[in-house]
Design a protein around this motif. Structure first.
Motif, PDB file in Angstrom:
ATOM      1  N   GLU A   1     -26.939  18.249  20.983  1.00  0.00           N
ATOM      2  CA  GLU A   1     -27.364  19.625  20.730  1.00  0.00           C
ATOM      3  C   GLU A   1     -27.095  20.020  19.281  1.00  0.00           C
ATOM      4  O   GLU A   1     -27.912  20.706  18.648  1.00  0.00           O
ATOM      5  N   ALA A   2     -25.953  19.595  18.747  1.00  0.00           N
ATOM      6  CA  ALA A   2     -25.632  19.896  17.353  1.00  0.00           C
ATOM      7  C   ALA A   2     -26.620  19.197  16.419  1.00  0.00           C
ATOM      8  O   ALA A   2     -27.080  19.783  15.422  1.00  0.00           O
ATOM      9  N   ARG A   3     -26.972  17.946  16.748  1.00  0.00           N
ATOM     10  CA  ARG A   3     -27.960  17.234  15.931  1.00  0.00           C
ATOM     11  C   ARG A   3     -29.314  17.933  15.980  1.00  0.00           C
ATOM     12  O   ARG A   3     -30.006  18.067  14.960  1.00  0.00           O
ATOM     13  N   ALA A   4     -29.670  18.415  17.159  1.00  0.00           N
ATOM     14  CA  ALA A   4     -30.974  19.071  17.308  1.00  0.00           C
ATOM     15  C   ALA A   4     -31.042  20.344  16.469  1.00  0.00           C
ATOM     16  O   ALA A   4     -32.085  20.640  15.862  1.00  0.00           O
ATOM     17  N   ARG A   5     -29.937  21.078  16.422  1.00  0.00           N
ATOM     18  CA  ARG A   5     -29.924  22.304  15.605  1.00  0.00           C
ATOM     19  C   ARG A   5     -30.117  21.964  14.133  1.00  0.00           C
ATOM     20  O   ARG A   5     -30.835  22.653  13.406  1.00  0.00           O
ATOM     21  N   ALA A   6     -29.450  20.900  13.679  1.00  0.00           N
ATOM     22  CA  ALA A   6     -29.586  20.501  12.275  1.00  0.00           C
ATOM     23  C   ALA A   6     -30.990  19.989  11.980  1.00  0.00           C
ATOM     24  O   ALA A   6     -31.574  20.298  10.934  1.00  0.00           O
ATOM     25  N   GLU A   7     -31.537  19.212  12.895  1.00  0.00           N
ATOM     26  CA  GLU A   7     -32.887  18.686  12.692  1.00  0.00           C
ATOM     27  C   GLU A   7     -33.916  19.813  12.666  1.00  0.00           C
ATOM     28  O   GLU A   7     -34.932  19.729  11.956  1.00  0.00           O
ATOM     29  N   ALA A   8     -33.655  20.882  13.421  1.00  0.00           N
ATOM     30  CA  ALA A   8     -34.561  22.031  13.412  1.00  0.00           C
ATOM     31  C   ALA A   8     -34.590  22.707  12.050  1.00  0.00           C
ATOM     32  O   ALA A   8     -35.554  23.404  11.717  1.00  0.00           O
ATOM     33  N   GLU A   9     -33.541  22.502  11.256  1.00  0.00           N
ATOM     34  CA  GLU A   9     -33.496  23.040   9.896  1.00  0.00           C
ATOM     35  C   GLU A   9     -34.032  22.041   8.868  1.00  0.00           C
ATOM     36  O   GLU A   9     -33.947  22.277   7.671  1.00  0.00           O
ATOM     37  N   GLY A  10     -34.526  20.915   9.346  1.00  0.00           N
ATOM     38  CA  GLY A  10     -35.139  19.946   8.445  1.00  0.00           C
ATOM     39  C   GLY A  10     -34.238  18.834   7.986  1.00  0.00           C
ATOM     40  O   GLY A  10     -34.635  18.008   7.146  1.00  0.00           O
ATOM     41  N   PHE A  11     -33.026  18.743   8.530  1.00  0.00           N
ATOM     42  CA  PHE A  11     -32.117  17.664   8.137  1.00  0.00           C
ATOM     43  C   PHE A  11     -32.433  16.388   8.915  1.00  0.00           C
ATOM     44  O   PHE A  11     -32.872  16.442  10.071  1.00  0.00           O
ATOM     45  N   VAL A  12     -32.186  15.260   8.272  1.00  0.00           N
ATOM     46  CA  VAL A  12     -32.413  13.955   8.888  1.00  0.00           C
ATOM     47  C   VAL A  12     -31.107  13.450   9.481  1.00  0.00           C
ATOM     48  O   VAL A  12     -30.086  13.372   8.782  1.00  0.00           O
ATOM     49  N   ALA A  13     -31.131  13.117  10.784  1.00  0.00           N
ATOM     50  CA  ALA A  13     -29.934  12.604  11.449  1.00  0.00           C
ATOM     51  C   ALA A  13     -29.922  11.084  11.382  1.00  0.00           C
ATOM     52  O   ALA A  13     -30.949  10.428  11.574  1.00  0.00           O
ATOM     53  N   ARG A  14     -28.743  10.543  11.096  1.00  0.00           N
ATOM     54  CA  ARG A  14     -28.568   9.093  11.084  1.00  0.00           C
ATOM     55  C   ARG A  14     -27.224   8.770  11.720  1.00  0.00           C
ATOM     56  O   ARG A  14     -26.194   9.350  11.348  1.00  0.00           O
ATOM     57  N   ASP A  15     -27.226   7.826  12.658  1.00  0.00           N
ATOM     58  CA  ASP A  15     -25.984   7.375  13.285  1.00  0.00           C
ATOM     59  C   ASP A  15     -25.211   6.548  12.267  1.00  0.00           C
ATOM     60  O   ASP A  15     -25.528   5.377  12.020  1.00  0.00           O
ATOM     61  N   LEU A  16     -24.194   7.149  11.702  1.00  0.00           N
ATOM     62  CA  LEU A  16     -23.448   6.519  10.609  1.00  0.00           C
ATOM     63  C   LEU A  16     -22.529   5.404  11.101  1.00  0.00           C
ATOM     64  O   LEU A  16     -22.045   4.595  10.296  1.00  0.00           O
ATOM     65  N   ALA A  17     -22.259   5.383  12.408  1.00  0.00           N
ATOM     66  CA  ALA A  17     -21.361   4.360  12.953  1.00  0.00           C
ATOM     67  C   ALA A  17     -22.075   3.039  13.221  1.00  0.00           C
ATOM     68  O   ALA A  17     -21.427   2.003  13.397  1.00  0.00           O
ATOM     69  N   ARG A  18     -23.393   3.047  13.256  1.00  0.00           N
ATOM     70  CA  ARG A  18     -24.110   1.809  13.542  1.00  0.00           C
ATOM     71  C   ARG A  18     -24.112   0.890  12.308  1.00  0.00           C
ATOM     72  O   ARG A  18     -23.820   1.342  11.187  1.00  0.00           O
ATOM     73  N   GLU A  19     -24.453  -0.351  12.530  1.00  0.00           N
ATOM     74  CA  GLU A  19     -24.515  -1.298  11.414  1.00  0.00           C
ATOM     75  C   GLU A  19     -25.553  -0.825  10.389  1.00  0.00           C
ATOM     76  O   GLU A  19     -26.682  -0.479  10.742  1.00  0.00           O
ATOM     77  N   GLY A  20     -25.157  -0.800   9.137  1.00  0.00           N
ATOM     78  CA  GLY A  20     -26.035  -0.338   8.074  1.00  0.00           C
ATOM     79  C   GLY A  20     -26.105   1.172   7.951  1.00  0.00           C
ATOM     80  O   GLY A  20     -26.921   1.691   7.178  1.00  0.00           O
TER      81      GLY A  20
ATOM     82  N   VAL B   1     -15.485   7.403   9.572  1.00  0.00           N
ATOM     83  CA  VAL B   1     -14.621   7.433   8.391  1.00  0.00           C
ATOM     84  C   VAL B   1     -14.195   6.013   8.027  1.00  0.00           C
ATOM     85  O   VAL B   1     -14.217   5.623   6.856  1.00  0.00           O
ATOM     86  N   ALA B   2     -13.805   5.223   9.032  1.00  0.00           N
ATOM     87  CA  ALA B   2     -13.412   3.836   8.773  1.00  0.00           C
ATOM     88  C   ALA B   2     -14.573   3.046   8.184  1.00  0.00           C
ATOM     89  O   ALA B   2     -14.380   2.211   7.280  1.00  0.00           O
ATOM     90  N   ALA B   3     -15.778   3.310   8.655  1.00  0.00           N
ATOM     91  CA  ALA B   3     -16.958   2.622   8.113  1.00  0.00           C
ATOM     92  C   ALA B   3     -17.205   3.018   6.663  1.00  0.00           C
ATOM     93  O   ALA B   3     -17.618   2.187   5.840  1.00  0.00           O
ATOM     94  N   ALA B   4     -16.941   4.268   6.333  1.00  0.00           N
ATOM     95  CA  ALA B   4     -17.087   4.714   4.940  1.00  0.00           C
ATOM     96  C   ALA B   4     -16.093   3.990   4.040  1.00  0.00           C
ATOM     97  O   ALA B   4     -16.434   3.580   2.920  1.00  0.00           O
ATOM     98  N   TRP B   5     -14.873   3.830   4.524  1.00  0.00           N
ATOM     99  CA  TRP B   5     -13.883   3.084   3.727  1.00  0.00           C
ATOM    100  C   TRP B   5     -14.390   1.672   3.447  1.00  0.00           C
ATOM    101  O   TRP B   5     -14.310   1.188   2.317  1.00  0.00           O
ATOM    102  N   THR B   6     -14.876   1.021   4.497  1.00  0.00           N
ATOM    103  CA  THR B   6     -15.355  -0.354   4.354  1.00  0.00           C
ATOM    104  C   THR B   6     -16.516  -0.432   3.359  1.00  0.00           C
ATOM    105  O   THR B   6     -16.617  -1.380   2.568  1.00  0.00           O
ATOM    106  N   ALA B   7     -17.370   0.587   3.401  1.00  0.00           N
ATOM    107  CA  ALA B   7     -18.533   0.607   2.507  1.00  0.00           C
ATOM    108  C   ALA B   7     -18.197   1.098   1.104  1.00  0.00           C
ATOM    109  O   ALA B   7     -19.056   1.069   0.220  1.00  0.00           O
TER     110      ALA B   7
ATOM    111  N   PHE C   1     -24.281   3.203   6.459  1.00  0.00           N
ATOM    112  CA  PHE C   1     -23.944   3.727   5.136  1.00  0.00           C
ATOM    113  C   PHE C   1     -24.786   3.099   4.021  1.00  0.00           C
ATOM    114  O   PHE C   1     -24.477   3.288   2.842  1.00  0.00           O
ATOM    115  N   ASP C   2     -25.824   2.397   4.399  1.00  0.00           N
ATOM    116  CA  ASP C   2     -26.710   1.834   3.371  1.00  0.00           C
ATOM    117  C   ASP C   2     -27.307   2.958   2.531  1.00  0.00           C
ATOM    118  O   ASP C   2     -27.919   3.891   3.061  1.00  0.00           O
TER     119      ASP C   2
END
Length: 467
Positions: free
Chosen positions: A43-62, A87-93, A64-65
């Motif tokens: 629901e939170a993602r849907a609200r952001a997408e309704a404002e034109g933001f692009v959602a990306r699952d940051l925990a999946r492989e790639g 957050v851990a994925a951001a450290w790694t990247a 943080f590309d």
């Protein structure tokens, strides 16, 4: 809104899309960043997408590309009890991790500030208890004195939702340890430390980590003036670390209950009187006893902190005193909600830990005490100083029976629900007594927030009294 500059054409990811997360995403986009967002809640993602933001699952492989920066909402753990996987994925990247407070300080002081006659100032307030009241009181004093002031951070609006401050304006920020711990930029003009007591210990890996998160605002923020509560060892240590000597008035020490001496700048409250000393002589004194919106020693400490901060901004004692008397206090913080038949009803639902509850108990006498909820780490150790003020306790919450066992020497009735507790207190209270909601526990076993708990208490009281 304050557009966040410095990220033009860069990709910034925002994790957590509550109030501060969405605010940060909007401010970054206004500063021409390329913004990606993520929240585990669809629901939170849907609200952001309704404002034109692009959602990306940051925990999946790639995930943080191509990402240059990560902004994390304060409720998301970044270190203890364990790092969030994103957050851990951001450290790694190798992607820097920040929050909206860090973005605010990065964005402040942009083009046009050189033309101001009086550059805007930022006052920050942190500590375990009293942050909200102190922040709101500073804001109230400033506006009452005709100064432009905006209140934000952990109270009021998200910090990036405010308008860019004008000539001579002041931004007052309440900052929690969650916010000060992660912000990559902290540059307040005046910083206030109220006090320290155990809280959020799992989030900070213990008391040392909790204090370290608060200390960053001063040690790394480099404020021009520091207002430090010295009623605990941590405050005394912090004041000593910041001052270059006993006459260094860049550090204003404050206390509730202790007379402070020496050649420096001191503000303290004793027996209901606030006193300011500077360079070894008394500068001002204010009788706090008739100030209805600031009852009790804990609120007198808040008054000392707000007084010191506004004096550091150049206000006169008489301006501060006048504003004290028009301050009505904050909801759920020693809030008098009714007086009927000689009985006073007080809502202090914000007293979510033992230290805050003790301060509320010590502010009144002859108390019928509504308490209980989700107990925090450490249990009820430390309540003893306030229990002598309690005539009877009415215990709510799913752990009511266990909570009642932690109140030695106090008559306690297990009520479980707010409805029953208010009804029983109403039936038994006598003229001259105070019915006080100060739970000494979190609300989440029965309510979504301490605000909802306080609102329920107030509604049931007013219903019984026909108000």
């Amino acid at each position: 809104m304050i557009p966040v500059s410095g990220f033009e054409g860069r990709v910034v990811a925002v994790l957590g899309l509550g109030r501060s997360g969405l605010s940060a995403a909007r401010a970054l986009r206004a500063g021409e960043a390329d913004v990606l967002v993520w929240d585990d809640n669809p629901e939170a993602r849907a609200r952001a997408e309704a404002e034109g933001f692009v959602a990306r699952d940051l925990a999946r492989e790639g995930g943080f590309d191509g990402v240059d920066w990560l902004v994390v909402s304060p409720g998301i753990p970044h270190l203890y009890p364990s790092p969030n996987p994103v957050v851990a994925a951001a450290w790694t990247a190798g992607v820097p991790v920040d929050n909206d407070i860090g973005l605010f300080f990065r964005a402040l002081g942009g083009e046009g500030w050189d033309s101001f006659d009086s550059p805007p100032r930022v006052v920050t307030v942190t500590g375990s208890n009293g942050k909200s009241t102190t922040s709101a009181l500073i804001h109230h004093i400033l506006t009452s004195s005709g100064r432009e002031s905006q209140l934000a951070g952990n109270i009021g609006r998200g910090v990036l939702d405010i308008e860019p401050p004008e000539d001579g304006g002041v931004v007052v920020l309440e900052l929690s340890s969650y916010q000060t711990d992660l912000a990559r930029a902290l540059t307040p003009d005046v910083a206030v430390f109220t006090n320290l007591s155990p809280d959020h210990l799992d989030r900070h890996g213990g008391m040392g980590g909790y204090f370290a998160a608060k200390r960053r605002l001063f040690a790394e923020g480099g404020p021009d003036r520091c207002v430090i509560g010295v009623d605990e060892n941590e405050g005394r240590y912090l004041a000593n670390q910041l001052a270059e000597g006993p006459t260094d008035d860049r550090v204003i020490r404050i206390s509730s209950g202790t007379k402070l001496a020496g050649p420096g700048w001191h503000v303290f409250a004793r027996k209901g009187f606030l006193t300011e000393w500077r360079k070894g002589r008394q500068v001002a004194s204010i009788d706090l006893r008739p100030v209805r919106g600031l009852p009790g020693a804990h609120n007198h400490q808040n008054a000392c902190a707000a007084y010191a901060a506004t004096r550091a901004l150049g206000l006169a004692p008489r301006e501060v005193e006048a504003a004290f008397h028009s301050f009505e206090g904050l909801p759920h913080r020693s809030q008098i909600i009714a007086e009927a038949g000689g009985i006073t009803w007080v809502n202090d639902s914000k007293a979510t830990n033992v230290d805050a509850a003790v301060k509320a108990l010590l502010a009144f006498g002859n108390i019928r005490w509504i308490c209980g909820g989700l107990m925090k780490e450490g249990g009820l150790t430390g309540l003893a100083p306030g229990l002598a003020h309690v005539t009877k306790a009415y215990v709510i919450g799913r752990e009511a029976a266990g909570f009642a066992l932690g109140l030695p020497g106090v008559e306690a009735e297990i009520c479980t629900t707010m409805e029953q507790a208010v009804a029983r207190a109403h039936a038994e209270a006598q003229p001259g007594e105070v019915v006080l909601l100060a739970p000494a526990a979190a609300s989440f076993d029965q309510y979504d927030s301490f605000e909802k708990r306080g609102e329920d208490f107030a509604a049931r009281v007013r219903g019984l009294l026909g108000l």
